[in-house]
Design an enzyme around this catalytic site. Structure first.
Site, PDB file in Angstrom:
ATOM      1  N   CYS A 260      67.502  17.564  53.084  1.00 48.06           N
ATOM      2  CA  CYS A 260      68.243  16.324  52.825  1.00 48.06           C
ATOM      3  C   CYS A 260      68.042  15.447  54.052  1.00 48.06           C
ATOM      4  CB  CYS A 260      69.731  16.612  52.658  1.00 48.06           C
ATOM      5  SG  CYS A 260      70.088  17.722  51.319  1.00 48.06           S
TER       6      CYS A 260
ATOM      7  N   ARG B 163      62.764  13.354  52.458  1.00 50.96           N
ATOM      8  CA  ARG B 163      63.383  14.655  52.719  1.00 50.96           C
ATOM      9  C   ARG B 163      64.199  15.151  51.523  1.00 50.96           C
ATOM     10  NH1 ARG B 163      63.683  16.061  58.024  1.00 50.96           N
ATOM     11  NH2 ARG B 163      65.513  17.322  57.578  1.00 50.96           N
TER      12      ARG B 163
ATOM     13  N   TRP C  45      68.629  16.640  48.444  1.00 50.56           N
ATOM     14  CA  TRP C  45      67.776  17.567  47.697  1.00 50.56           C
ATOM     15  C   TRP C  45      68.713  18.696  47.316  1.00 50.56           C
ATOM     16  CZ3 TRP C  45      65.924  22.646  47.967  1.00 50.56           C
ATOM     17  CH2 TRP C  45      64.813  22.936  47.165  1.00 50.56           C
TER      18      TRP C  45
ATOM     19  N   ASN D 250      73.382  18.373  55.978  1.00 52.79           N
ATOM     20  CA  ASN D 250      72.058  18.890  55.609  1.00 52.79           C
ATOM     21  C   ASN D 250      72.046  20.352  56.017  1.00 52.79           C
ATOM     22  OD1 ASN D 250      69.354  19.388  55.112  1.00 52.79           O
ATOM     23  ND2 ASN D 250      68.684  18.539  57.084  1.00 52.79           N
ATOM     24  N   GLY D 251      71.832  21.237  55.048  1.00 54.62           N
ATOM     25  CA  GLY D 251      71.785  22.671  55.373  1.00 54.62           C
ATOM     26  C   GLY D 251      72.479  23.476  54.293  1.00 54.62           C
TER      27      GLY D 251
ATOM     28  N   GLU E   4      44.328  25.485  49.049  1.00 55.45           N
ATOM     29  CA  GLU E   4      44.961  24.212  49.430  1.00 55.45           C
ATOM     30  C   GLU E   4      44.704  23.151  48.366  1.00 55.45           C
ATOM     31  OE1 GLU E   4      47.134  23.356  51.338  1.00 55.45           O
ATOM     32  OE2 GLU E   4      46.942  21.176  51.571  1.00 55.45           O
TER      33      GLU E   4
ATOM     34  N   LYS F 218      47.656  21.116  46.322  1.00 54.57           N
ATOM     35  CA  LYS F 218      47.721  19.653  46.278  1.00 54.57           C
ATOM     36  C   LYS F 218      47.830  19.164  44.836  1.00 54.57           C
ATOM     37  CE  LYS F 218      48.661  18.868  49.656  1.00 54.57           C
ATOM     38  NZ  LYS F 218      48.851  20.023  50.403  1.00 54.57           N
TER      39      LYS F 218
ATOM     40  N   GLU G 190      51.321  20.147  43.175  1.00 55.37           N
ATOM     41  CA  GLU G 190      52.612  19.608  43.654  1.00 55.37           C
ATOM     42  C   GLU G 190      52.759  18.117  43.411  1.00 55.37           C
ATOM     43  OE1 GLU G 190      53.426  19.799  47.852  1.00 55.37           O
ATOM     44  OE2 GLU G 190      51.328  19.739  48.356  1.00 55.37           O
TER      45      GLU G 190
ATOM     46  N   HIS H 169      37.140  39.430  38.178  1.00 52.52           N
ATOM     47  CA  HIS H 169      38.082  40.555  38.067  1.00 52.52           C
ATOM     48  C   HIS H 169      39.321  40.165  37.269  1.00 52.52           C
ATOM     49  CE1 HIS H 169      35.660  42.901  40.822  1.00 52.52           C
ATOM     50  NE2 HIS H 169      35.607  41.841  41.610  1.00 52.52           N
TER      51      HIS H 169
ATOM     52  N   LYS I 262      60.069  17.157  51.691  1.00 50.44           N
ATOM     53  CA  LYS I 262      59.034  17.221  52.724  1.00 50.44           C
ATOM     54  C   LYS I 262      59.277  18.374  53.683  1.00 50.44           C
ATOM     55  CE  LYS I 262      55.501  15.975  55.156  1.00 50.44           C
ATOM     56  NZ  LYS I 262      54.145  16.243  54.601  1.00 50.44           N
TER      57      LYS I 262
END
Ligand code: AGP
Length: 621
Positions: free
Chosen positions: A2, A27, A74, A100-101, A494, A498, A501, A517, A616
């Site tokens: 947040c 955030r 968030w 925030n937390g 990676e 990308k 997300e 496999h 983020k």
């Protein structure tokens, strides 16, 4: 997770809070709110959704309060509703907080407060903090200012409440009985105090502070700041006065402006030539085939003798760590392994003497990575940080480290931070190699190649339109595979992340040889297979994997080395990158994958910088 911002000064607080929250919206952005305080009391506004919704709901007249707090959320506890949005008031209406937390013992505290007659209006853990402060503030005779050293009952109540909390917090707190006072407190979530000319800004990160002042105090865990009028003091939460050093915020306002770009991610992809140049500047000494990493100068001798390196991080940082694993073993001949931070701390890992742990993080605030660091330190390891945000918690928690120096990364999808993390790991692998077995000639070749990468990245960026067309041609495909070998296998992971997300297309990264496999059962013409098939020691093997896909009607998007005529017959879509020494390829081969994901997301109409459900900096475990 947040974003919180707070202001106490001589200007109207409302616009400052709104602009600050816009800078912190990356955030967390499922709801937002502000509370302002004057001698006539609180004014609180909250909405679900983005900051622009909150901004449009705010009055424009009679907004002359000089004290306020704000929050962009968030969701962790409770859905993104207006009731769960911050700021939260206590039951008496005297205390207002933004948080925030995660408060791990909130349920116990909530039950206890309810047993005292306190009522709650939200599902959040944060409202418990507000009510706990309110409990102490409204409890008669508990505070005796003749004996207690706290500033006043407001500060004392905050201290009492914080001593009961288990978990993490970045807090900004106001009390209606003290309309000239603002308190901030930190434990496990970032909190910075900007100190201006008779004005103060508290925020989760410096991007909400830098347009008001470049002088800041970075609070450490279990520390708090009390601002009263034009003065402030810092203490531990158990009321011990402490002196904190004022530091300069190391980036300017333009570093966080969008300029002419449509999205921060677009800007940050495009910035990579200069970002990597800045990351390498003053560190690559080709003449003496050495690397100068100032932050590690005292550790390099031990590092060169280390028996094992453990790299740890999350998401993109973990992918960079996997590249690091290859590089430390291939270039420096040091046993290395990368660990998911969230797994590492619970795996009861063996950390023998001489083990070095390298924690990789763009934000420097990722809770899982922080927990892994603490775990490694408890077991006696030397822990180094590779972090972008200066003064972040990981930067201050590790024994030493290297800053990425690529400037603020705002887009939720990490791009320039990844290439910088790989660049720093490459530099370190070369330096350690030089102190062990690496030849002068190969060092010189690698360092020269490293110094040429900014130009090579720039040449890939010129293929913007071509890559956009490839994204367009495959935009209706709901499942993609990304495949690479050796040092390009992490790049495949990676690239998949990308795409996932920001375009919400399901994608999976694999070692190219692993496809046969099992995953090859998925191959159809509706599943684009993205291969990294650059000139490398495993080039022919990758060609074989491409042929396996094409023999089953699969569609291939191939990243190849410029001038490779042979590859054309295997590619439905071909993107070329400049010829680069194999160990240095990830910094170049990832660029087209970043661009592919960006254009896919834009073509699908998504908010590239604020993808759904993401934030983020993930400051919860
Ligand atoms: C990367 O695009 C993601 N946003 C995410 O995986 C990120 O890399 C991860 O959360 C780690 O963040 P950090 O580097 O700030 O620690």
């Amino acid at each position: 997770m947040c974003g919180i911002v707070a202001y106490l000064g001589h200007k109207d607080a409302q616009p400052i809070l709104v602009e600050g929250l816009k800078r912190l919206e990356y955030r967390g952005y499922d709801s937002a709110g502000i509370a302002l305080l004057s001698s006539s009391g609180f004014r609180v506004h909250k909405t679900t959704g983005r900051m622009n919704g909150l901004e449009q709901s705010l009055p424009v007249d009679n907004c002359d309060e000089i004290l306020g707090i704000g929050h962009t959320r968030w969701a962790t506890h409770g859905k993104p509703t207006e009731a769960n949005a911050h700021p939260h008031m206590d039951f008496s209406g005297k205390i207002s907080i933004v948080h925030n937390g995660i408060i791990e013992n909130y349920s116990t505290l909530k039950k206890w407060l309810q047993s005292k007659g306190y009522e709650f209006s939200s599902e959040t853990d944060s409202e418990v903090v507000a009510n706990l402060i309110g409990y102490f503030f409204n409890t008669e005779n508990e505070f005796d200012n003749t004996t207690c050293q706290s500033e006043n009952k407001f500060e004392w109540s905050v201290q009492q409440a914080l001593s009961e909390l288990v978990g993490t917090y970045g807090l900004a707190i106001m009390c209606s009985d003290y309309p000239d006072m603002l308190i901030g407190a930190k434990k496990g979530s970032p909190l910075i105090l900007g100190v201006g000319e008779n004005e103060f800004v508290i925020a989760s990160d410096a991007s909400a502070i830098v347009e008001h002042t470049t002088r800041a105090i970075y609070l450490s865990d279990n520390e708090m700041v009390t601002i009263k009028g034009n003065n402030f003091h810092t203490k531990t939460i158990d009321n011990i006065q402490i002196t904190k050093t004022l530091k300069d915020i190391e980036f300017s306002l333009e570093a966080i402006e969008l300029d002419t770009y449509e999205h921060y991610m677009q800007k940050e992809i495009a910035e990579q030539p200069t970002a990597i140049e800045t990351c390498l500047k003053g560190r690559v000494d080709i003449a003496n085939t050495r690397v100068v990493l100032g932050g590690l100068q005292d550790q390099l001798r031990d590092l060169a003798r280390t028996k094992r390196i453990i790299l740890t991080g999350c998401g993109t940082a973990w992918h960079a760590g996997l590249v690091g694993e290859f590089l430390f073993e291939q270039i420096a001949r040091i046993p290395a392994e990368v660990e998911y931070a969230s797994e590492f701390r619970y795996r009861n890992p063996i950390i023998e003497d001489g083990t070095i742990v390298i924690a990789i993080s763009q934000s420097g605030e990722t809770a899982d990575t922080l927990a892994a660091i603490e775990h490694a330190k408890e077991r006696g390891a030397t822990v180094l940080g590779m972090v972008n945000v200066v003064g972040s918690t990981i930067a201050r928690t590790t024994d030493a480290g290297v800053y990425l120096r690529v400037g603020p990364e705002i887009g939720v999808a990490s791009t320039k931070a990844f290439t910088a993390q790989v660049a720093v790991l490459t530099m370190l692998a070369i330096e350690l190699g030089r102190r062990r077995h690496l030849s002068y000639d190969l060092s010189a070749e690698l360092l020269t190649g490293l110094s040429q990468l900014p130009d090579k990245i720039a040449s890939v960026l010129k293929q913007q339109e071509h890559i956009k067309q490839i994204a367009k041609a495959n935009i209706d495909k709901e499942n993609w595979l990304f495949l690479g070998r050796g040092v390009n296998y992490p790049v495949a992971l990676e690239g998949a992340l990308k795409l996932k997300e920001i375009s919400y297309i399901h994608a999976e990264g694999l070692p190219a040889a692993e496809m046969k496999h099992g995953p090859i059962a998925l191959i159809t013409n509706n599943m684009p297979a993205v291969f990294i098939a650059t000139k490398s020691s495993q080039y022919n093997k990758v060609i074989g994997n491409i042929e396996e896909v094409r023999a089953r009607g699969g569609r291939t998007i191939v990243i190849a080395t410029e001038g490779d005529e042979n590859i054309k017959q295997y590619a439905d879509h071909l993107i070329t990158v400049p010829d680069v020494t194999e160990q240095l390829q990830p910094i170049v081969t990832v660029i087209p994958l970043q661009m592919l994901a960006y254009h896919a997301a834009v073509l699908r109409g998504h908010d590239v910088d604020k993808p759904r459900n993401l934030a983020k900096s993930v400051t919860v475990e």
